[in-house]
Design an enzyme around this catalytic site. Structure first.
Site, mmCIF file in Angstrom:
data_model
loop_
_atom_site.group_PDB
_atom_site.id
_atom_site.type_symbol
_atom_site.label_atom_id
_atom_site.label_comp_id
_atom_site.label_asym_id
_atom_site.label_seq_id
_atom_site.Cartn_x
_atom_site.Cartn_y
_atom_site.Cartn_z
ATOM 1 C CB SER A 35 14.780 -2.959 -16.084
ATOM 2 O OG SER A 35 14.161 -1.541 -15.243
ATOM 3 C CD GLU A 88 10.827 -7.553 -8.806
ATOM 4 O OE1 GLU A 88 11.141 -6.048 -9.399
ATOM 5 O OE2 GLU A 88 10.135 -7.410 -8.422
ATOM 6 C CE1 TYR A 110 19.198 -13.548 -1.841
ATOM 7 C CE2 TYR A 110 18.272 -12.732 0.736
ATOM 8 C CZ TYR A 110 19.275 -13.711 -0.145
ATOM 9 O OH TYR A 110 20.137 -13.959 -0.131
ATOM 10 C CB ALA A 127 9.895 -12.344 2.748
ATOM 11 N NE ARG A 172 13.219 -3.365 7.084
ATOM 12 C CZ ARG A 172 12.182 -3.193 7.024
ATOM 13 N NH1 ARG A 172 12.351 -2.005 8.260
ATOM 14 N NH2 ARG A 172 11.618 -3.418 6.965
ATOM 15 N N GLY A 173 14.122 -5.555 3.082
ATOM 16 C CA GLY A 173 13.523 -6.891 3.364
ATOM 17 C C GLY A 173 12.321 -6.678 4.363
ATOM 18 C CG ASP A 174 8.586 -7.079 3.716
ATOM 19 O OD1 ASP A 174 8.512 -5.694 3.830
ATOM 20 O OD2 ASP A 174 7.922 -7.835 2.624
ATOM 21 C CG HIS A 217 8.049 1.476 3.646
ATOM 22 N ND1 HIS A 217 8.273 0.270 5.367
ATOM 23 C CD2 HIS A 217 8.950 -0.599 2.968
ATOM 24 C CE1 HIS A 217 8.597 -0.431 5.094
ATOM 25 N NE2 HIS A 217 8.934 -0.867 3.954
ATOM 26 C CD GLN A 269 5.052 -1.468 -3.377
ATOM 27 O OE1 GLN A 269 6.106 -2.385 -4.515
ATOM 28 N NE2 GLN A 269 5.833 -2.273 -2.262
ATOM 29 C CG PHE A 299 1.567 -7.720 -3.317
ATOM 30 C CD1 PHE A 299 2.280 -7.995 -2.186
ATOM 31 C CD2 PHE A 299 2.102 -6.719 -4.071
ATOM 32 C CE1 PHE A 299 3.295 -7.983 -2.103
ATOM 33 C CE2 PHE A 299 3.802 -6.463 -3.757
ATOM 34 C CZ PHE A 299 4.586 -7.490 -2.633
ATOM 35 C CG HIS A 301 12.111 -1.939 -12.718
ATOM 36 N ND1 HIS A 301 12.514 -3.189 -12.716
ATOM 37 C CD2 HIS A 301 11.156 -2.711 -11.710
ATOM 38 C CE1 HIS A 301 13.060 -3.633 -12.146
ATOM 39 N NE2 HIS A 301 11.579 -3.784 -11.352
HETATM 40 P P1 FAD Z 1 14.028 0.699 3.349
HETATM 41 O O1 FAD Z 1 14.933 1.622 2.636
HETATM 42 O O2 FAD Z 1 15.183 0.021 4.044
HETATM 43 O O3 FAD Z 1 13.531 1.361 4.854
HETATM 44 C C1 FAD Z 1 12.312 0.712 5.109
HETATM 45 C C2 FAD Z 1 12.020 1.804 6.527
HETATM 46 O O4 FAD Z 1 12.775 2.287 7.774
HETATM 47 C C3 FAD Z 1 11.598 2.625 5.786
HETATM 48 O O5 FAD Z 1 10.270 3.086 6.956
HETATM 49 C C4 FAD Z 1 12.408 3.733 5.735
HETATM 50 O O6 FAD Z 1 11.715 5.581 6.411
HETATM 51 C C5 FAD Z 1 12.977 3.397 6.820
HETATM 52 N N1 FAD Z 1 13.906 3.898 7.106
HETATM 53 C C6 FAD Z 1 15.319 2.905 6.661
HETATM 54 N N2 FAD Z 1 16.846 3.721 6.715
HETATM 55 C C7 FAD Z 1 16.435 4.297 8.035
HETATM 56 C C8 FAD Z 1 17.437 5.119 8.306
HETATM 57 N N3 FAD Z 1 18.872 5.182 8.249
HETATM 58 N N4 FAD Z 1 16.858 6.037 10.127
HETATM 59 C C9 FAD Z 1 15.220 6.547 9.770
HETATM 60 N N5 FAD Z 1 14.265 5.339 8.998
HETATM 61 C C10 FAD Z 1 14.738 4.702 7.967
HETATM 62 N N6 FAD Z 1 11.402 -7.671 -0.295
HETATM 63 C C11 FAD Z 1 12.173 -9.059 -0.290
HETATM 64 O O7 FAD Z 1 12.481 -9.531 1.012
HETATM 65 N N7 FAD Z 1 13.002 -8.619 -1.671
HETATM 66 C C12 FAD Z 1 12.837 -8.074 -2.504
HETATM 67 O O8 FAD Z 1 13.212 -8.729 -3.720
HETATM 68 C C13 FAD Z 1 12.685 -6.943 -2.626
HETATM 69 N N8 FAD Z 1 11.850 -6.938 -3.637
HETATM 70 C C14 FAD Z 1 11.637 -4.949 -3.991
HETATM 71 C C15 FAD Z 1 11.736 -4.510 -5.008
HETATM 72 C C16 FAD Z 1 11.464 -3.395 -4.997
HETATM 73 C C17 FAD Z 1 11.724 -2.413 -6.135
HETATM 74 C C18 FAD Z 1 10.575 -2.960 -3.854
HETATM 75 C C19 FAD Z 1 10.288 -1.114 -3.863
HETATM 76 C C20 FAD Z 1 10.525 -3.746 -2.310
HETATM 77 C C21 FAD Z 1 11.043 -4.718 -2.883
HETATM 78 N N9 FAD Z 1 10.938 -5.903 -1.883
HETATM 79 C C22 FAD Z 1 11.178 -6.527 -1.348
HETATM 80 C C23 FAD Z 1 9.960 -4.923 -0.233
HETATM 81 C C24 FAD Z 1 11.162 -4.687 0.813
HETATM 82 O O9 FAD Z 1 12.421 -5.832 1.147
HETATM 83 C C25 FAD Z 1 10.487 -4.099 2.143
HETATM 84 O O10 FAD Z 1 9.064 -3.013 1.898
HETATM 85 C C26 FAD Z 1 11.495 -3.734 3.233
HETATM 86 O O11 FAD Z 1 9.958 -3.624 4.498
HETATM 87 C C27 FAD Z 1 11.549 -2.520 3.093
HETATM 88 O O12 FAD Z 1 12.719 -2.282 2.912
HETATM 89 P P2 FAD Z 1 13.477 -1.663 1.873
HETATM 90 O O13 FAD Z 1 15.354 -1.988 1.531
HETATM 91 O O14 FAD Z 1 12.912 -1.464 0.532
HETATM 92 O O15 FAD Z 1 13.812 0.226 2.362
#
Ligand code: FAD
Length: 303
Positions: A17, A19, A51, A53, A109-111, A154, A181, A221, A271
């Site tokens: 796949s 990206e 998507y 930031a 979740r996003g940064d 993370h 990642q 990065f 991927h």
């Molecule tokens: P999450 O799974 O939400 O985790 C984030 C943090 O919160 C972790 O520390 C986790 O342990 C903690 N956490 C989550 N849920 C809980 C819970 N229920 N209880 C306690 N702790 C919790 N960013 C963008 O802006 N746009 C994109 O298109 C994009 N694409 C990406 C694609 C991939 C494959 C990856 C790996 C990352 C991508 N990112 C993208 C980056 C990502 O948005 C960031 O790394 C962000 O900081 C975390 O979002 P997440 O959904 O990856 O992590």
């Protein structure tokens, strides 16, 4: 005696796949679509579009994914984040994807809005965690939902176990695939996979592979995202800052080595973070046996 190498015998031709990111300018748009057209004949399982930031590419991501649905045979997945938007706003985006024929979302979740390294503040009326967004997607439509996974944890997670618990919540909410990642040491990925399986998570965890087009940029990065950069990798690119041609050959060799080892050790899906550049990814796919499907008439004429 040499060990049997599945990657050499076509016994484990992987699924792939790709990206892409949404283009900012007309020039970048041309480059993106050239890459899409070049990679399309390799029949990837899906392609995904990021998507920006803070939702900064909302319209561009949507337009890119919509064009893929309308003009290609590809199955596109739209990335979507929880940042800086209320649930109602995000739900509107989700419905607009459903209406455009998109059935696969990469939920994130996003940064933090203040940038990497600052504290994440959920929008007061927004989806607080990715698992909430996954559940929201599933309420709106029968989307296929992919999420992220972090073999080196993370940066905000207190521990790898806590990170795996967060992955489990996303799976429990309906995610059926994760993309990691990027990483450079395959042992890191396989150790993580063992931990994830031991935690009872059975979904496919696709290794995210980044071809190193520009070492300095990739290393920068990696530092921000918590991915480690081994010294041997830095050594391989050392001294090539002004030598683009050699750098590209080294990048291909490094990526080939990683991918062939992943396949030999059992990876079935890969991927690629293409960064909208097709050449290196195309070559790696060719190396592992993925070739464009030729129309039947053309295949016969060529015999
Ligand atoms: P999450 O799974 O939400 O985790 C984030 C943090 O919160 C972790 O520390 C986790 O342990 C903690 N956490 C989550 N849920 C809980 C819970 N229920 N209880 C306690 N702790 C919790 N960013 C963008 O802006 N746009 C994109 O298109 C994009 N694409 C990406 C694609 C991939 C494959 C990856 C790996 C990352 C991508 N990112 C993208 C980056 C990502 O948005 C960031 O790394 C962000 O900081 C975390 O979002 P997440 O959904 O990856 O992590």
């Amino acid at each position: 005696m040499n060990a049997f190498r599945p990657s050499r015998h076509g016994t484990r031709r992987p699924r792939v796949s790709f990206e892409f990111f949404p283009p900012k300018t007309a020039e970048m748009e041309v480059a993106l679509w050239e890459s899409v057209r070049r990679l399309e004949p390799l029949s990837p399982s899906f392609v995904s579009v990021t998507y920006g930031a803070g939702g900064s590419t909302r319209e561009r991501t949507h337009a890119t994914v919509k064009r893929m649905v309308e003009e290609t045979a590809l199955k596109p997945a739209a990335h979507l984040t929880c940042v800086s938007a209320s649930r109602a706003e995000i739900d509107d985006v989700i419905r607009s994807y459903w209406d455009a024929g998109v059935r696969h979302v990469v939920a994130l979740r996003g940064d933090p809005a203040g940038g990497l390294g600052t504290v994440y503040e959920p929008h007061p009326q927004g989806y607080h965690q990715t698992s909430d967004l996954v559940a929201g997607l599933k309420r709106i439509g029968d989307f296929e939902v992919t999420v992220s996974a972090y073999p080196e944890k993370h940066p905000e997670a207190p521990s790898l176990d806590a990170d795996i618990d967060a992955l489990k919540k996303k799976v429990d909410a309906g995610a059926t695939r994760a993309i990691t990642q990027f990483f450079f040491d395959n042992d890191v990925y396989f150790r993580y996979l063992d931990k994830v399986r031991a935690a009872g998570i059975e979904i496919p965890i696709l290794p995210g592979i980044v071809p190193v087009q520009n070492f300095r940029q990739t290393a920068g990065f990696a530092r921000k995202t918590g991915a480690s950069v081994p010294q041997w990798l830095a050594d391989r690119f050392e001294g090539l800052e002004d030598d683009v041609a050699t750098r590209r050959l080294v990048a291909a060799a490094v990526c080939a080595e990683q991918v062939l080892d992943l396949i030999d050790r059992g990876a079935t899906d890969l991927h690629f973070y293409t960064m909208n550049k097709a050449d290196l990814v195309y070559a790696i796919c060719h190396l592992v046996g993925l070739k464009p499907e030729r129309p039947a008439a053309q295949a016969v004429a060529a015999e």
